[in-house]
Design an enzyme around this catalytic site. Structure first.
Site, PDB file in Angstrom:
ATOM      1  N   TYR A 161       0.875  -1.176   0.000  1.00 27.21           N
ATOM      2  CA  TYR A 161       0.000   0.000   0.000  1.00 27.21           C
ATOM      3  C   TYR A 161       0.910   1.223   0.000  1.00 27.21           C
ATOM      4  CZ  TYR A 161      -3.929  -3.001   1.434  1.00 27.21           C
ATOM      5  OH  TYR A 161      -4.911  -3.957   1.482  1.00 27.21           O
ATOM      6  N   TYR A 199      -7.277  -5.427  10.142  1.00 29.00           N
ATOM      7  CA  TYR A 199      -7.040  -5.941   8.798  1.00 29.00           C
ATOM      8  C   TYR A 199      -7.331  -7.443   8.723  1.00 29.00           C
ATOM      9  CZ  TYR A 199      -4.978  -6.070   4.125  1.00 29.00           C
ATOM     10  OH  TYR A 199      -4.795  -6.202   2.762  1.00 29.00           O
TER      11      TYR A 199
END
Ligand code: APR
Ligand code: PHB
Length: 389
Positions: A200, A384
């Site tokens: 990311y 997550y």
């Protein structure tokens, strides 16, 4: 036609619910607007929480998942030329599994076929009637021929654009929405992933994400303007822009190739409350949407389905309606936590039009805190990999 649960929508939510109900001896009919090929042509994220993995194993869809899926113990986060790793297994003791949503859906269709469950494709003009009565019905057409399903319950698993949410009167329903001022331009290429884990990236040019489907099928995204178009981006332009947004060592390792799919997705956060009206229960995208940053769409659909199938099993086994009465509040409690995490991660990783210098400083400080703090990384990892059901 008569069944115990009429399920509208043959995507992951509807199919997973159908198979979990089947395992409890509860009959269902799945109504799907599109053809199966169309449903299986959709390209969507496949980062699976352990809760979803467990549900897929429960319905006999664990084999391919475990042989072809990738276990990821962590993820990489970059800002500028810096990159650090958040180790899920170190912080919270469990990984995620990367396995394309298309394959999840394919496996669920195969399980549905094997169980002899009824799935009706290419349905039109679906209308839910009597949702707030004890004997709801669902009317629909196939090739112009009308049919009616008499059922005990209706599961609205028909996504954001379906009919189920809109069946709940506006006087009853309350919608919450946040639209982000950018989209994701995504590319699928038959190339090896740049890294064995996801990256990311928050760069001065905007967000980027490096992901994958398998050892020779990679998925990449770059943040783009809402009014942008895939036609504005040659493959070369995409690859050059992606290289500019990820750390130099990753950029130099990037293997590029022709795109086999290229599309732009808008980003929104959306929740409707309640997720139940009488004997109609909403699951998945029919009730809520998250920006894809946190990979929570499929996983939050799965937690809805988990709560609903257990409530229905309790009803048919004992006659108790307590699980059904608790469904909406229980599902929404977890939905809102997924919405928060998805909003937080989206806000952390994207460059917003008109972002002030102060806002940018806050973003960088947040990233520095995430990089340096074990408790910050544990909090991210907890969300997550998936909060408990
Ligand atoms: N009648 C029958 N089927 C319908 C109708 C309708 N009126 N409207 C929509 N559908 C079908 C769609 O064609 C789709 O196949 O319902 C299905 C809904 O599937 P999804 O949109 O995939 O939603 P869901 O099953 O909740 O899965 C959520 O999918 O969109 C992703 O990011 C999302 O990962 C998340 C997951
Ligand atoms: C993807 O592989 O498409 C993907 C992975 C992780 C995300 C979003 C999309 O957060």
């Amino acid at each position: 036609m008569r069944t115990q649960v009429a399920i509208i929508g043959g995507g992951p939510s509807g199919l997973l619910l159908a198979q979990l109900l089947h395992g409890q001896g509860i009959s269902s009919i799945v109504l799907e607007r599109q053809t199966r090929d169309h449903v299986l042509s959709r390209i969507r994220a496949g980062v699976l929480e352990q809760g979803l993995v467990g549900l897929l194993e429960e319905v006999g869809c664990g084999d391919r998942l475990h042989t072809e899926g990738f276990t990821h113990d962590g993820t990489l986060i970059s800002f500028g030329d810096e990159m650090f790793r958040v180790d899920f297994t170190e912080h919270v003791g469990k990984p995620v599994v990367v396995y394309g949503q298309t394959e999840v859906t394919r496996d669920l269709y195969a399980a549905r076929d094997a169980s002899g469950g009824q799935t009706i494709h290419s349905v039109e003009n679906v209308v839910i009637k009597g949702a707030n009565t004890a004997s709801p019905t669902v009317v629909f057409e196939v090739d112009g021929e009308a049919s009616i399903i008499e059922c005990d319950f209706v599961a609205g698993c028909d996504g954001f654009h379906g009919v189920s949410r809109k069946t709940i009167p506006e006087t009853v329903r309350r919608d919450y929405e946040k639209v982000y001022p950018f989209g994701w331009l995504g590319i699928l290429s038959e190339t090896p992933p740049v890294n064995h884990e996801l990256i990311y990236a928050n760069s001065s040019r905007g967000f980027a994400l490096c992901s994958m489907r398998n050892a020779n099928l990679s998925r990449y995204y770059i943040q783009c303007d809402l009014d942008d178009s895939p036609d504005n981006w040659s493959d070369e332009a995409f690859w050059n822009e992606l290289r500019r947004r990820i750390p130099p060592d990753q950029a130099s390792a990037l293997v590029t190739g022709p795109s086999v799919e290229k599309s732009i997705a808008p980003l929104r956060s959306f929740v409707t409350e309640p997720m139940r009206w009488g004997r109609l229960f909403l699951c998945g995208d029919a009730a809520h949407i998250v920006p894809p940053t946190g990979a929570k769409g499929l996983n939050t659909a799965a937690s809805d389905v988990n709560y609903l199938y257990r409530a229905l099993a309790e009803f048919y086994k004992t006659g108790s309606e307590s699980g059904l009465d608790e469904y909406s509040a229980k599902a929404l409690a977890r939905v809102w936590k997924a919405e928060r995490f998805s909003w937080w991660f989206t806000t952390l990783m994207h460059r917003f039009p008109g972002q002030s210098e102060f806002d940018l400083k806050m973003q960088i400080a947040d990233l520095e805190f995430l990089r340096s703090s074990a408790s910050a990384q544990k909090a991210m990892a907890e969300n997550y990999v998936g909060l408990p059901y």
